[in-house]
Design an enzyme around this catalytic site. Structure first.
Site, PDB file in Angstrom:
ATOM      1  N   CYS A 132       4.435  -3.645  10.048  1.00  0.00           N
ATOM      2  CA  CYS A 132       3.065  -3.114   9.934  1.00  0.00           C
ATOM      3  C   CYS A 132       2.089  -3.796  10.876  1.00  0.00           C
ATOM      4  O   CYS A 132       0.976  -3.305  11.081  1.00  0.00           O
ATOM      5  CB  CYS A 132       2.574  -3.227   8.493  1.00  0.00           C
ATOM      6  SG  CYS A 132       3.626  -2.372   7.331  1.00  0.00           S
ATOM      7  N   HIS A 272      -5.279  -3.367   7.588  1.00  0.00           N
ATOM      8  CA  HIS A 272      -4.069  -2.557   7.391  1.00  0.00           C
ATOM      9  C   HIS A 272      -4.194  -1.790   6.080  1.00  0.00           C
ATOM     10  O   HIS A 272      -4.582  -2.360   5.055  1.00  0.00           O
ATOM     11  CB  HIS A 272      -2.848  -3.481   7.380  1.00  0.00           C
ATOM     12  CG  HIS A 272      -1.582  -2.776   7.000  1.00  0.00           C
ATOM     13  ND1 HIS A 272      -1.209  -1.574   7.554  1.00  0.00           N
ATOM     14  CD2 HIS A 272      -0.604  -3.089   6.107  1.00  0.00           C
ATOM     15  CE1 HIS A 272      -0.056  -1.183   7.038  1.00  0.00           C
ATOM     16  NE2 HIS A 272       0.326  -2.091   6.147  1.00  0.00           N
ATOM     17  N   ASN A 302       0.403   4.267   3.388  1.00  0.00           N
ATOM     18  CA  ASN A 302       0.696   3.171   4.310  1.00  0.00           C
ATOM     19  C   ASN A 302       1.571   3.716   5.438  1.00  0.00           C
ATOM     20  O   ASN A 302       2.714   4.089   5.208  1.00  0.00           O
ATOM     21  CB  ASN A 302       1.422   2.064   3.529  1.00  0.00           C
ATOM     22  CG  ASN A 302       1.782   0.868   4.386  1.00  0.00           C
ATOM     23  OD1 ASN A 302       1.680   0.914   5.613  1.00  0.00           O
ATOM     24  ND2 ASN A 302       2.225  -0.200   3.739  1.00  0.00           N
TER      25      ASN A 302
HETATM   26  O1  UT7 Z   1       2.601  -2.725   4.501  1.00  0.00           O
HETATM   27  C1  UT7 Z   1       3.286  -3.930   4.300  1.00  0.00           C
HETATM   28  C2  UT7 Z   1       2.681  -4.727   3.240  1.00  0.00           C
HETATM   29  N1  UT7 Z   1       2.818  -4.063   1.982  1.00  0.00           N
HETATM   30  C3  UT7 Z   1       1.993  -4.382   1.022  1.00  0.00           C
HETATM   31  O2  UT7 Z   1       1.085  -5.157   1.242  1.00  0.00           O
HETATM   32  C4  UT7 Z   1       2.235  -3.811  -0.346  1.00  0.00           C
HETATM   33  C5  UT7 Z   1       1.922  -4.833  -1.380  1.00  0.00           C
HETATM   34  N2  UT7 Z   1       2.190  -4.447  -2.748  1.00  0.00           N
HETATM   35  C6  UT7 Z   1       1.574  -3.461  -3.427  1.00  0.00           C
HETATM   36  O3  UT7 Z   1       0.821  -2.694  -2.874  1.00  0.00           O
HETATM   37  C7  UT7 Z   1       1.777  -3.388  -4.899  1.00  0.00           C
HETATM   38  O4  UT7 Z   1       2.493  -4.537  -5.323  1.00  0.00           O
HETATM   39  C8  UT7 Z   1       2.552  -2.120  -5.376  1.00  0.00           C
HETATM   40  C9  UT7 Z   1       1.648  -0.897  -5.283  1.00  0.00           C
HETATM   41  C10 UT7 Z   1       3.799  -1.925  -4.576  1.00  0.00           C
HETATM   42  C11 UT7 Z   1       2.922  -2.267  -6.856  1.00  0.00           C
HETATM   43  O5  UT7 Z   1       1.770  -2.498  -7.644  1.00  0.00           O
HETATM   44  P1  UT7 Z   1       1.749  -3.696  -8.701  1.00  0.00           P
HETATM   45  O6  UT7 Z   1       0.452  -3.652  -9.372  1.00  0.00           O
HETATM   46  O7  UT7 Z   1       2.122  -4.937  -7.952  1.00  0.00           O
HETATM   47  O8  UT7 Z   1       2.858  -3.251  -9.722  1.00  0.00           O
HETATM   48  P2  UT7 Z   1       4.185  -4.021 -10.159  1.00  0.00           P
HETATM   49  O9  UT7 Z   1       5.200  -3.972  -9.086  1.00  0.00           O
HETATM   50  O10 UT7 Z   1       3.803  -5.358 -10.730  1.00  0.00           O
HETATM   51  O11 UT7 Z   1       4.673  -3.114 -11.345  1.00  0.00           O
HETATM   52  C12 UT7 Z   1       3.909  -2.975 -12.554  1.00  0.00           C
HETATM   53  C13 UT7 Z   1       4.592  -1.963 -13.430  1.00  0.00           C
HETATM   54  C14 UT7 Z   1       6.088  -2.207 -13.608  1.00  0.00           C
HETATM   55  O12 UT7 Z   1       6.439  -1.846 -14.914  1.00  0.00           O
HETATM   56  P3  UT7 Z   1       6.655  -2.976 -16.047  1.00  0.00           P
HETATM   57  O13 UT7 Z   1       7.735  -3.861 -15.517  1.00  0.00           O
HETATM   58  O14 UT7 Z   1       5.340  -3.681 -16.161  1.00  0.00           O
HETATM   59  O15 UT7 Z   1       7.041  -2.193 -17.239  1.00  0.00           O
HETATM   60  C15 UT7 Z   1       6.701  -1.219 -12.640  1.00  0.00           C
HETATM   61  O16 UT7 Z   1       8.003  -0.832 -13.029  1.00  0.00           O
HETATM   62  O17 UT7 Z   1       4.463  -0.654 -12.867  1.00  0.00           O
HETATM   63  C16 UT7 Z   1       5.754  -0.052 -12.768  1.00  0.00           C
HETATM   64  N3  UT7 Z   1       5.770   0.816 -11.603  1.00  0.00           N
HETATM   65  C17 UT7 Z   1       5.355   2.099 -11.636  1.00  0.00           C
HETATM   66  N4  UT7 Z   1       4.903   2.851 -12.644  1.00  0.00           N
HETATM   67  C18 UT7 Z   1       4.564   4.124 -12.361  1.00  0.00           C
HETATM   68  C19 UT7 Z   1       6.132   0.517 -10.330  1.00  0.00           C
HETATM   69  N5  UT7 Z   1       5.970   1.583  -9.548  1.00  0.00           N
HETATM   70  C20 UT7 Z   1       5.502   2.572 -10.337  1.00  0.00           C
HETATM   71  C21 UT7 Z   1       5.144   3.899 -10.094  1.00  0.00           C
HETATM   72  N6  UT7 Z   1       4.684   4.639 -11.114  1.00  0.00           N
HETATM   73  N7  UT7 Z   1       5.215   4.470  -8.875  1.00  0.00           N
END
Ligand code: UT7
Length: 345
Positions: A132, A272, A302
């Site tokens: 990225c 970004h 993204n």
């Molecule tokens: O471009 C390169 C750099 N990339 C980035 O900077 C991306 C950085 N990361 C992020 O943007 C975020 O971490 C994400 C959007 C990928 C994820 O958001 P988060 O708030 O960090 O969620 P999480 O991974 O902690 O997941 C929270 C919950 C989990 O469920 P449990 O374990 O709490 O029951 C996931 O399984 O949300 C669940 N989950 C979803 N639920 C509905 C993960 N993806 C989804 C989804 N829909 N698409």
């Protein structure tokens, strides 16, 4: 592990003032494919919903390339607009650089395909792989080549067909990414404006936070590789989020300090476009009001290396900056890599 270009760290290029030449960005262009993937579409593909995606990422739609489209096709569309904007004929170009993690082929470089398609007959071309951060890295290389006298006019493109490496059964990643291209034309200009400084960093120890294991020498294409889903992006989202915030703030401050300016002097901050929450936290920590932070990820998601040049072209089209304004761009991505560039438009 860290480095800087035209910055203060070891290996840095010349300081502003050392040379009479700079690179000025004279044209911007962006292109996204017409096909749109909405949150409602994703609800039918994986266990997710519009509310979760909107709250956690800010993304509403992303654009997806047609089957059979090459990365260089997207580059071509964005590049034509940027060249037109700059009033530069492709035959005048000396340098073509494409920042991408989804090239047309392992080789030749996508930049060479683009060179042929656009008719940049006298240019030399290369790709740059910094995930990225690919566009800001490419901008820095083009700027350094122009400062070093290795060319006067450069076409720099960030372009991705991420849909080719996204696992549409993995809800934690497939909601994030989109396809597109953004391009900039850099032209040699006198000292005083243009690209003021670029700052590049990486930390290879953290490669496992965001990567695509298959398709290289470690896991070449094979039925097993495909079966094990190694050709798709993997990301530890939460951990990546924390590093993104930390590094984007750090490298933004590096650019400000280097140039003896403050965030109040910056007309537009273009981070970004990975996640709205990351952008908001970074903006807050830098102390820049929301109206001077550019966001378009609700439309495009993204787009990795394409995210910053698409945003820049869009910001220009919206009149969000004018000649003489300071614009700060900051990138973060796989590698890990992160980078910033401060430009006087
Ligand atoms: O471009 C390169 C750099 N990339 C980035 O900077 C991306 C950085 N990361 C992020 O943007 C975020 O971490 C994400 C959007 C990928 C994820 O958001 P988060 O708030 O960090 O969620 P999480 O991974 O902690 O997941 C929270 C919950 C989990 O469920 P449990 O374990 O709490 O029951 C996931 O399984 O949300 C669940 N989950 C979803 N639920 C509905 C993960 N993806 C989804 C989804 N829909 N698409």
């Amino acid at each position: 592990m860290s480095n800087a270009a035209n910055g203060t760290a070891p290996g840095a290029g010349p300081s502003p003032g050392d040379r009479p030449i700079r690179a000025h960005v004279t044209g911007w262009g962006r292109y996204v494919p017409s096909q749109v993937l909405t949150n409602a579409d994703l609800e039918k593909m994986v266990d997710t919903n519009d509310e979760w995606i909107t709250e956690r990422t800010g993304i509403k739609t992303r654009h997806i390339a047609e089957p059979g489209a090459a990365n260089s096709d997207l580059c071509l569309e964005a590049a034509r607009i940027a060249l037109d904007d700059a009033g530069v004929d492709p035959a005048e170009l000396d340098i073509v650089i494409v920042g991408t993690l989804t090239p047309d082929m392992p080789f030749p470089a996508t930049a060479c395909f683009l060179q042929a398609k656009i008719g940049a007959t006298r240019a030399y071309g290369m790709d740059l792989s910094a995930a990225c951060s690919g566009f800001v890295y490419s901008l820095s290389v083009a700027d350094a080549l122009i400062r070093a006298g290795r060319g006067k006019k450069a076409l720099v493109v960030g372009a991705e067909i991420l849909s080719s490496v996204v696992d549409y059964t993995d809800r934690s990643t497939c909601i994030l990414f989109g396809d597109g291209a953004g391009a900039a034309v850099l032209t040699e200009c006198p000292e005083g404006d243009g690209v003021l400084s670029c700052h590049l960093h990486s930390d290879g120890n953290l490669w496992k936070l965001i990567y695509c294991p298959g398709g290289g020498t470690l896991h070449p294409y094979s039925p097993e590789m495909v079966e094990q889903r190694l050709r798709f992006i993997r990301m530890a989202g939460n951990e990546t989020f924390k590093h993104a915030v930390l590094r984007m703030v750090e490298v933004s401050n590096e650019a400000l300090t280097r140039n003896g300016v403050t965030i109040d002097d910056v007309k537009l901050f273009i981070p970004h476009q990975a996640n709205l929450r990351i952008i908001q936290v970074v903006g807050k920590r830098l102390g820049i009001p929301e109206e001077r932070v550019f966001v378009d990820l609700e439309k495009y998601g993204n787009t990795s290396a394409a995210s910053i040049p698409i945003a820049l072209a869009e910001a220009k089209a919206q009149g969000r900056f004018a000649a003489g304004d300071l614009v700060l761009v900051v990138a973060f991505g796989g590698g890990l890599t992160w980078a910033s560039a401060l430009m006087r438009m």
